[in-house]
Design a protein around this motif. Structure first.
Motif, PDB file in Angstrom:
ATOM      1  N   THR A 139       2.517   1.818  -3.382  1.00  0.00           N
ATOM      2  CA  THR A 139       1.542   2.325  -4.361  1.00  0.00           C
ATOM      3  C   THR A 139       1.240   3.795  -4.115  1.00  0.00           C
ATOM      4  O   THR A 139       1.168   4.596  -5.060  1.00  0.00           O
ATOM      5  N   GLN A 140       1.077   4.161  -2.849  1.00  0.00           N
ATOM      6  CA  GLN A 140       0.811   5.560  -2.510  1.00  0.00           C
ATOM      7  C   GLN A 140       1.959   6.475  -2.927  1.00  0.00           C
ATOM      8  O   GLN A 140       1.744   7.619  -3.320  1.00  0.00           O
ATOM      9  N   PHE A 174       0.834  -1.201   0.000  1.00  0.00           N
ATOM     10  CA  PHE A 174       0.000   0.000   0.000  1.00  0.00           C
ATOM     11  C   PHE A 174       0.873   1.257   0.000  1.00  0.00           C
ATOM     12  O   PHE A 174       0.598   2.219  -0.736  1.00  0.00           O
ATOM     13  N   GLU A 175       1.912   1.256   0.822  1.00  0.00           N
ATOM     14  CA  GLU A 175       2.787   2.423   0.903  1.00  0.00           C
ATOM     15  C   GLU A 175       3.548   2.651  -0.409  1.00  0.00           C
ATOM     16  O   GLU A 175       3.713   3.801  -0.849  1.00  0.00           O
TER      17      GLU A 175
END
Length: 220
Positions: free
Chosen positions: A181-182, A178-179
């Motif tokens: 991708t962010q 997630f990190e």
């Protein structure tokens, strides 16, 4: 790339320990509810299945209240929020319904006459388990364990709520993905997602093989 392997190793450690701890815990509860009738059985089963019906963040929120600073465990000197033991406890509770359901179905499929025959022949509880229960149910038990392992690798909401994202302690692969991708680090995200996809597919394939073996065994 080294951070990718670090978070992947932490995720594998979490998944393995969760599956290992749930085998005796969920197995005992599954055996009790599959082979026994007692007062409060329906309520117990509902409580065991509750984590399956809750959004992961809701379960994580209540666990954070229990495990975090100011919580009842912290007042006893045991503060587990934002630690690996904390996310391990959260993972065990979150995956309990999956293991419980699969193990219970394996025990329910046992022919009661086989157990009674073994007891009639003088076999004690341990011998019944070794000689009858485990040989007939091990594919179902292993299927449940693999399901827990694979499901734990993809956990996000519960782990994030209880553990945050502490490198080497609580930052597992799903959170790191997630990190990445962010932060638009898509090349690294591709690699990590590919590794998780391969692990997931391998687990799903093993589950189907075990399921076929289990069904053929019960049919015979």
């Amino acid at each position: 790339m080294s951070e990718t392997w670090t978070v992947l190793a932490l995720s594998l450690k979490l998944a393995l320990l969760t599956a290992f701890l749930l085998l005796p815990l969920a197995g005992s509860l599954a055996w009790l509810t599959a082979r026994r009738t007692f007062a409060g059985k329906t309520l117990l089963e509902a409580l065991l299945l509750l984590p399956l019906t809750l959004p992961p963040t809701v379960l994580g929120y209540y666990l954070l209240l229990l495990l975090g600073k100011g919580g009842p465990l912290a007042r006893m000197g045991l503060e587990l929020a934002f630690t690996f033991p904390g996310i391990l406890l959260a993972s065990v509770l979150f995956n309990l319904p999956l293991a419980f359901n699969t193990y219970r179905e394996a025990f329910r499929a046992l022919d009661p006459t086989l157990l009674e025959t073994a007891r009639t022949l003088g076999a004690g509880p341990l011998k019944v388990w070794r000689g009858v229960v485990l040989p007939l149910t091990w594919p179902g038990l292993l299927s449940g364990t693999l399901l827990v392992f694979a499901h734990t690798l993809g956990e996000f909401g519960v782990v994030l709520m209880v553990g945050g994202s502490i490198p080497g302690e609580t930052k597992v692969a799903s959170i790191y993905l997630f990190e990445l991708t962010q932060a638009l680090r898509l090349e690294e995200a591709d690699r990590l997602a590919g590794l998780l996809l391969a692990l997931g597919f391998g687990s799903a394939l093993a589950l189907k093989v075990l399921e076929r073996r289990w069904k053929s065994g019960t049919a015979s």
